[in-house]
Design a protein around this motif. Structure first.
Motif, PDB file in Angstrom:
ATOM      1  N   PHE A   1       0.822  -1.214   0.000  1.00 51.67           N
ATOM      2  CA  PHE A   1       0.000   0.000   0.000  1.00 51.67           C
ATOM      3  C   PHE A   1       0.854   1.261   0.000  1.00 51.67           C
ATOM      4  N   ALA A   2       1.943   1.264   0.748  1.00 48.51           N
ATOM      5  CA  ALA A   2       2.814   2.452   0.770  1.00 48.51           C
ATOM      6  C   ALA A   2       3.448   2.690  -0.595  1.00 48.51           C
ATOM      7  N   SER A   3       3.791   1.610  -1.287  1.00 51.36           N
ATOM      8  CA  SER A   3       4.435   1.748  -2.598  1.00 51.36           C
ATOM      9  C   SER A   3       3.495   2.352  -3.637  1.00 51.36           C
ATOM     10  N   LEU A   4       2.190   2.201  -3.431  1.00 53.60           N
ATOM     11  CA  LEU A   4       1.219   2.779  -4.364  1.00 53.60           C
ATOM     12  C   LEU A   4       1.284   4.309  -4.378  1.00 53.60           C
ATOM     13  N   TYR A   5       1.879   4.886  -3.328  1.00 54.85           N
ATOM     14  CA  TYR A   5       2.018   6.333  -3.246  1.00 54.85           C
ATOM     15  C   TYR A   5       3.409   6.798  -3.675  1.00 54.85           C
ATOM     16  N   GLY A   6       4.156   5.904  -4.319  1.00 60.98           N
ATOM     17  CA  GLY A   6       5.463   6.270  -4.861  1.00 60.98           C
ATOM     18  C   GLY A   6       6.602   6.217  -3.878  1.00 60.98           C
ATOM     19  N   ILE A   7       6.380   5.646  -2.718  1.00 57.90           N
ATOM     20  CA  ILE A   7       7.446   5.536  -1.720  1.00 57.90           C
ATOM     21  C   ILE A   7       8.344   4.353  -2.089  1.00 57.90           C
ATOM     22  N   LYS A   8       9.659   4.575  -2.059  1.00 53.53           N
ATOM     23  CA  LYS A   8      10.602   3.555  -2.521  1.00 53.53           C
ATOM     24  C   LYS A   8      11.808   3.453  -1.588  1.00 53.53           C
ATOM     25  N   GLY A   9      12.595   2.406  -1.801  1.00 53.05           N
ATOM     26  CA  GLY A   9      13.894   2.256  -1.152  1.00 53.05           C
ATOM     27  C   GLY A   9      13.864   2.296   0.355  1.00 53.05           C
ATOM     28  N   GLU A  10      14.829   2.997   0.939  1.00 52.25           N
ATOM     29  CA  GLU A  10      14.943   3.080   2.386  1.00 52.25           C
ATOM     30  C   GLU A  10      13.745   3.780   3.021  1.00 52.25           C
ATOM     31  N   GLU A  11      13.187   4.736   2.300  1.00 54.58           N
ATOM     32  CA  GLU A  11      12.001   5.438   2.809  1.00 54.58           C
ATOM     33  C   GLU A  11      10.835   4.459   2.940  1.00 54.58           C
ATOM     34  N   LEU A  12      10.719   3.550   1.989  1.00 50.69           N
ATOM     35  CA  LEU A  12       9.657   2.551   2.031  1.00 50.69           C
ATOM     36  C   LEU A  12       9.865   1.593   3.200  1.00 50.69           C
ATOM     37  N   LYS A  13      11.086   1.145   3.373  1.00 50.89           N
ATOM     38  CA  LYS A  13      11.390   0.232   4.483  1.00 50.89           C
ATOM     39  C   LYS A  13      11.074   0.891   5.831  1.00 50.89           C
ATOM     40  N   LYS A  14      11.463   2.156   5.954  1.00 47.62           N
ATOM     41  CA  LYS A  14      11.208   2.886   7.196  1.00 47.62           C
ATOM     42  C   LYS A  14       9.709   3.073   7.420  1.00 47.62           C
TER      43      LYS A  14
ATOM     44  N   LEU B   1       4.061  -0.596  11.256  1.00 51.26           N
ATOM     45  CA  LEU B   1       3.835  -1.813  12.035  1.00 51.26           C
ATOM     46  C   LEU B   1       4.111  -1.585  13.512  1.00 51.26           C
ATOM     47  N   ASP B   2       5.132  -0.806  13.804  1.00 45.19           N
ATOM     48  CA  ASP B   2       5.451  -0.496  15.195  1.00 45.19           C
ATOM     49  C   ASP B   2       4.320   0.309  15.835  1.00 45.19           C
ATOM     50  N   PHE B   3       3.763   1.226  15.089  1.00 48.93           N
ATOM     51  CA  PHE B   3       2.709   2.091  15.617  1.00 48.93           C
ATOM     52  C   PHE B   3       1.480   1.290  16.038  1.00 48.93           C
ATOM     53  N   VAL B   4       1.143   0.255  15.279  1.00 42.08           N
ATOM     54  CA  VAL B   4      -0.054  -0.541  15.604  1.00 42.08           C
ATOM     55  C   VAL B   4       0.278  -1.780  16.434  1.00 42.08           C
ATOM     56  N   GLY B   5       1.529  -1.872  16.884  1.00 43.39           N
ATOM     57  CA  GLY B   5       1.910  -2.961  17.766  1.00 43.39           C
ATOM     58  C   GLY B   5       2.067  -4.312  17.096  1.00 43.39           C
ATOM     59  N   LEU B   6       2.495  -4.310  15.842  1.00 41.25           N
ATOM     60  CA  LEU B   6       2.629  -5.574  15.106  1.00 41.25           C
ATOM     61  C   LEU B   6       4.060  -5.858  14.652  1.00 41.25           C
ATOM     62  N   SER B   7       5.031  -5.152  15.213  1.00 40.16           N
ATOM     63  CA  SER B   7       6.418  -5.366  14.795  1.00 40.16           C
ATOM     64  C   SER B   7       6.849  -6.815  14.969  1.00 40.16           C
ATOM     65  N   GLU B   8       6.447  -7.420  16.067  1.00 41.28           N
ATOM     66  CA  GLU B   8       6.848  -8.796  16.328  1.00 41.28           C
ATOM     67  C   GLU B   8       6.136  -9.798  15.420  1.00 41.28           C
ATOM     68  N   HIS B   9       5.112  -9.330  14.741  1.00 40.97           N
ATOM     69  CA  HIS B   9       4.344 -10.208  13.853  1.00 40.97           C
ATOM     70  C   HIS B   9       4.515  -9.817  12.390  1.00 40.97           C
ATOM     71  N   ARG B  10       5.566  -9.081  12.098  1.00 39.23           N
ATOM     72  CA  ARG B  10       5.750  -8.550  10.742  1.00 39.23           C
ATOM     73  C   ARG B  10       5.831  -9.652   9.691  1.00 39.23           C
ATOM     74  N   LYS B  11       6.345 -10.824  10.064  1.00 38.89           N
ATOM     75  CA  LYS B  11       6.472 -11.926   9.108  1.00 38.89           C
ATOM     76  C   LYS B  11       5.266 -12.867   9.121  1.00 38.89           C
ATOM     77  N   GLY B  12       4.300 -12.553   9.962  1.00 36.85           N
ATOM     78  CA  GLY B  12       3.134 -13.410  10.067  1.00 36.85           C
ATOM     79  C   GLY B  12       2.156 -13.200   8.920  1.00 36.85           C
ATOM     80  N   LEU B  13       1.352 -14.229   8.651  1.00 33.12           N
ATOM     81  CA  LEU B  13       0.317 -14.148   7.623  1.00 33.12           C
ATOM     82  C   LEU B  13      -1.003 -13.732   8.268  1.00 33.12           C
TER      83      LEU B  13
ATOM     84  N   VAL C   1       7.305   1.105   6.415  1.00 33.37           N
ATOM     85  CA  VAL C   1       6.753  -0.187   6.827  1.00 33.37           C
ATOM     86  C   VAL C   1       7.040  -0.434   8.299  1.00 33.37           C
ATOM     87  N   ASP C   2       8.298  -0.233   8.694  1.00 28.51           N
ATOM     88  CA  ASP C   2       8.693  -0.469  10.091  1.00 28.51           C
ATOM     89  C   ASP C   2       7.915   0.430  11.047  1.00 28.51           C
ATOM     90  N   ASN C   3       7.805   1.702  10.702  1.00 27.31           N
ATOM     91  CA  ASN C   3       7.120   2.653  11.580  1.00 27.31           C
ATOM     92  C   ASN C   3       5.631   2.345  11.704  1.00 27.31           C
TER      93      ASN C   3
END
Length: 257
Positions: free
Chosen positions: A102-115, A121-133, A117-119
């Motif tokens: 979803f973030a990439s649909l707004y043209g976010i790429k590279g390190e900015e995209l990774k950051k 997931l962390d905000f909604v408390g799902l960092s530990e489940h980032r690899k979960g389905l 995603v991390d931010n």
């Protein structure tokens, strides 16, 4: 003068002979948590979908950030995050892949995209489940992931349509607190629910909708004045709704009427 983020003028939507939204006029100011309160079928979701251009109005005008959405659609939509009532996540993608998509649909790429995603997931408390389905997630976790997917591009206006449907009280409270935090950080929020306590807990101003119409709009204190001559009267939002519509919102919400 307060900046108007959303302005609806004469907004209407008809599906064949059914009137879903009936000439709605609304203004949402920068920095508000603005609530839409009403039973299922009141026109709340259709109104939100028209603001997000997912549904084309039959008539009327929508202005976002001071511009007619017909003229500045792409630019305006890039500043909005939308959390639909129906989950907009892909069960076969991992949590981080959903947010990245979803973030990439707004043209976010590279390190900015990774950051991003991390931010998110962390905000909604799902960092530990980032690899979960998501197919293995609880209802509350899915709802939180749904919100994370709307935050990656740092929206100025966050539109949430019944984001706490079908989840436990702990997850509901978590989501409400996060919405209030986002608002403190400068995000304007449009929030719809048929749960009185949610609207009362977080919204600075609200509109009551019924049968496609806005029948009242204002702060809770202003709405109290519509139904009572006593400005100090401790009238609940549920009592206000019942007086103005003649309906019990919770009965409608649960499909009992």
């Amino acid at each position: 003068m307060d900046e108007i983020i959303v302005k609806l003028e004469g907004l209407a939507k008809r599906f064949d002979t059914k009137v879903a939204v009936d000439f709605v006029n609304l203004e949402i100011k920068k920095g508000e948590i603005f609530g839409l309160l009403g039973p299922n079928g009141a026109g709340k979701s259709t109104t939100m979908n028209m603001i997000c251009t997912l549904v084309k109005p039959t008539s009327g005008q929508i202005e976002l950030f001071g511009s007619d959405i017909k003229k500045e659609e792409r630019k305006s939509l890039s500043r909005i995050g939308y959390v639909p009532q129906d989950l907009a996540i892909h069960e076969a993608l991992r949590a981080w892949e959903n947010v990245e998509l979803f973030a990439s649909l707004y043209g976010i790429k590279g390190e900015e995209l990774k950051k991003a995603v991390d931010n998110s997931l962390d905000f909604v408390g799902l960092s530990e489940h980032r690899k979960g389905l998501p197919k293995n997630f609880s209802s509350g976790m899915k709802r939180r992931l749904n919100i994370a997917c709307a935050l990656g591009h740092h929206p100025e206006l966050l539109i949430l349509d019944e984001p706490t449907v079908g989840i436990d009280p702990q997850s509901r409270n978590f989501i409400l607190e996060k919405i209030k935090y986002l608002n403190k950080m400068g995000v304007t929020v449009l929030y719809t629910s048929h749960y009185m306590e949610e609207i009362e807990a977080i919204c600075t101003r609200l509109a009551i909708m019924d049968n496609g119409k806005v029948i009242a709009c204002g702060t809770k204190e202003e709405l109290v004045q519509l139904v009572s001559d006593d400005p100090m009267s401790e009238i609940s939002l549920e009592q206000i709704f019942l007086t103005l519509t003649g309906k019990k919102l919770r009965d409608y919400a649960e499909g009992e009427m």
